[in-house]
Design an enzyme around this catalytic site. Structure first.
Site, PDB file in Angstrom:
ATOM      1  N   HIS A  71      38.042  11.601  23.955  1.00 45.60           N
ATOM      2  CA  HIS A  71      37.577  11.485  25.304  1.00 45.60           C
ATOM      3  C   HIS A  71      38.598  10.750  26.014  1.00 45.60           C
ATOM      4  O   HIS A  71      39.066   9.628  25.843  1.00 45.60           O
ATOM      5  CB  HIS A  71      36.223  10.667  25.317  1.00 45.60           C
ATOM      6  CG  HIS A  71      35.640  10.560  26.620  1.00 45.60           C
ATOM      7  ND1 HIS A  71      34.764  11.199  27.139  1.00 45.60           N
ATOM      8  CD2 HIS A  71      36.207   9.797  27.711  1.00 45.60           C
ATOM      9  CE1 HIS A  71      34.589  11.054  28.499  1.00 45.60           C
ATOM     10  NE2 HIS A  71      35.137   9.748  28.686  1.00 45.60           N
ATOM     11  N   HIS A 117      28.886  13.638  31.939  1.00 46.39           N
ATOM     12  CA  HIS A 117      30.045  13.419  31.307  1.00 46.39           C
ATOM     13  C   HIS A 117      31.279  13.112  32.178  1.00 46.39           C
ATOM     14  O   HIS A 117      31.468  14.152  32.930  1.00 46.39           O
ATOM     15  CB  HIS A 117      30.243  14.712  30.444  1.00 46.39           C
ATOM     16  CG  HIS A 117      31.336  14.499  29.545  1.00 46.39           C
ATOM     17  ND1 HIS A 117      32.193  15.514  29.211  1.00 46.39           N
ATOM     18  CD2 HIS A 117      31.797  13.385  28.650  1.00 46.39           C
ATOM     19  CE1 HIS A 117      33.137  15.271  28.242  1.00 46.39           C
ATOM     20  NE2 HIS A 117      32.830  13.821  27.974  1.00 46.39           N
ATOM     21  N   HIS A 140      36.831  13.489  17.843  1.00 45.47           N
ATOM     22  CA  HIS A 140      37.442  14.066  19.252  1.00 45.47           C
ATOM     23  C   HIS A 140      37.923  12.716  20.051  1.00 45.47           C
ATOM     24  O   HIS A 140      37.804  11.501  19.805  1.00 45.47           O
ATOM     25  CB  HIS A 140      36.247  14.732  20.042  1.00 45.47           C
ATOM     26  CG  HIS A 140      35.297  13.937  20.670  1.00 45.47           C
ATOM     27  ND1 HIS A 140      34.198  13.118  20.062  1.00 45.47           N
ATOM     28  CD2 HIS A 140      35.137  13.559  21.831  1.00 45.47           C
ATOM     29  CE1 HIS A 140      33.501  12.448  20.749  1.00 45.47           C
ATOM     30  NE2 HIS A 140      34.120  12.520  22.026  1.00 45.47           N
TER      31      HIS A 140
END
Length: 300
Positions: A273, A192, A271
């Site tokens: 990022h 990530h 969400h």
């Protein structure tokens, strides 16, 4: 005899005061300072102090060029850089060269210690088409890569940021940390390379600093995506957006709303990022927010 001795001591004292100081080695007065201490995935600031004004300062770090800018005077130079999340801990050479106004050249070298940051494995569930894309999706992914490579190569030669970097959302809790190893449907897919924030669809997303928009369009994995260039290879990436409010070429201010958050692309739910990229390396945005950014000469 006593008067002669006193006269000799007086002359010696006068000479010791008026004699010019011997200059130390010029290279000894040139220095490199790195803040903060580095771990893999962390951003940093290289600060160079020179014994004389310089016309230009350049560097090489981890195989990447390092672009410096001058501070309050042309003896102080700064660069924003970092270490990719997948770099192994160890000592890495930093090379810096400066062309001084007197026509001389200074070369500085320093081994920089890179520590190891703790990262976790995080299992996630997404639609199978994002884990094993079909032929049509692979074609779209390849086309997206060309678009992204072109955008990432388009960086300004001077700092575009203004002041310190700020989070893109007000009071939004973080949901997934930078550097975690992500297992999509049980398969290790990627590391990530950003910071995720819980955000309801339609939440305003602000630019983390001033810059110029170099990408603003939907992509396969990223969904709605905006990339802002902050200069000198430093960029911010905003993904899974519901609506994009800026166009390529637009100049944006720190804190300006550039999009609305969503759940587009390869997302497990609504969400935002946020990614921070420097010279093909992805850096931890949370650590960038803690850095006191040096001011360029023209900002003062």
């Amino acid at each position: 005899m006593r008067m002669c001795l006193q006269g000799f001591l007086l002359i010696t004292a006068i000479l010791s005061v008026t004699r010019p100081a011997v200059c130390s080695d010029m290279e000894g007065r040139d220095s490199i300072r790195i803040t903060p201490d580095l771990t893999n995935g962390a951003p940093c600031v290289f600060a160079v102090t020179l014994h004389d004004n310089a016309w230009a300062v350049t560097g090489k770090w981890q195989g990447h060029p390092v672009a410096f800018f001058s501070g309050a005077n042309r003896r102080m130079w700064f660069a924003v850089a970092g270490v990719d999340v997948e770099v192994a801990p160890g000592n890495y050479p930093l090379a810096i060269e400066a062309d001084l106004k007197d026509g001389t050249h200074v070369a500085l070298h320093q081994d920089v210690a890179v520590g190891e940051a703790p990262y976790e494995k995080v299992p996630l569930s997404v639609p199978d088409r994002f884990v094993e894309p079909d032929a049509a999706a692979m074609k779209k992914i390849a086309a997206d890569k060309i678009v992204k490579d072109r955008a990432f190569a388009n960086t300004a030669s001077k700092p575009q940021w203004t002041g310190d970097f700020l989070p893109p959302l007000n009071r939004a809790p973080q949901s997934d940390s930078f550097g975690n190893q992500r297992l999509f449907n049980g398969k290790l897919a990627s590391v990530h390379r950003g910071l995720d924030y819980h955000a309801k669809p339609g939440t305003p997303v602000a630019a983390i600093n001033s810059g110029r928009v170099v990408l603003a369009k939907p992509l396969y994995y990223e969904g709605g995506c905006v990339v802002v260039d902050h200069g000198l290879g430093l960029m911010s990436v905003y993904m899974h957006l519901l609506k994009i409010e800026v166009k390529v070429g637009s100049r944006v201010r720190r804190g300006q709303v550039i999009a609305l958050s969503g759940a587009t692309g390869r997302a497990t739910g609504p969400h935002l990022h946020l990614g921070v990229r420097w010279e093909r390396n992805y850096l931890d945005p949370a650590k960038l927010f803690l850095i006191k950014m040096p001011k360029a000469e023209y900002e003062r």
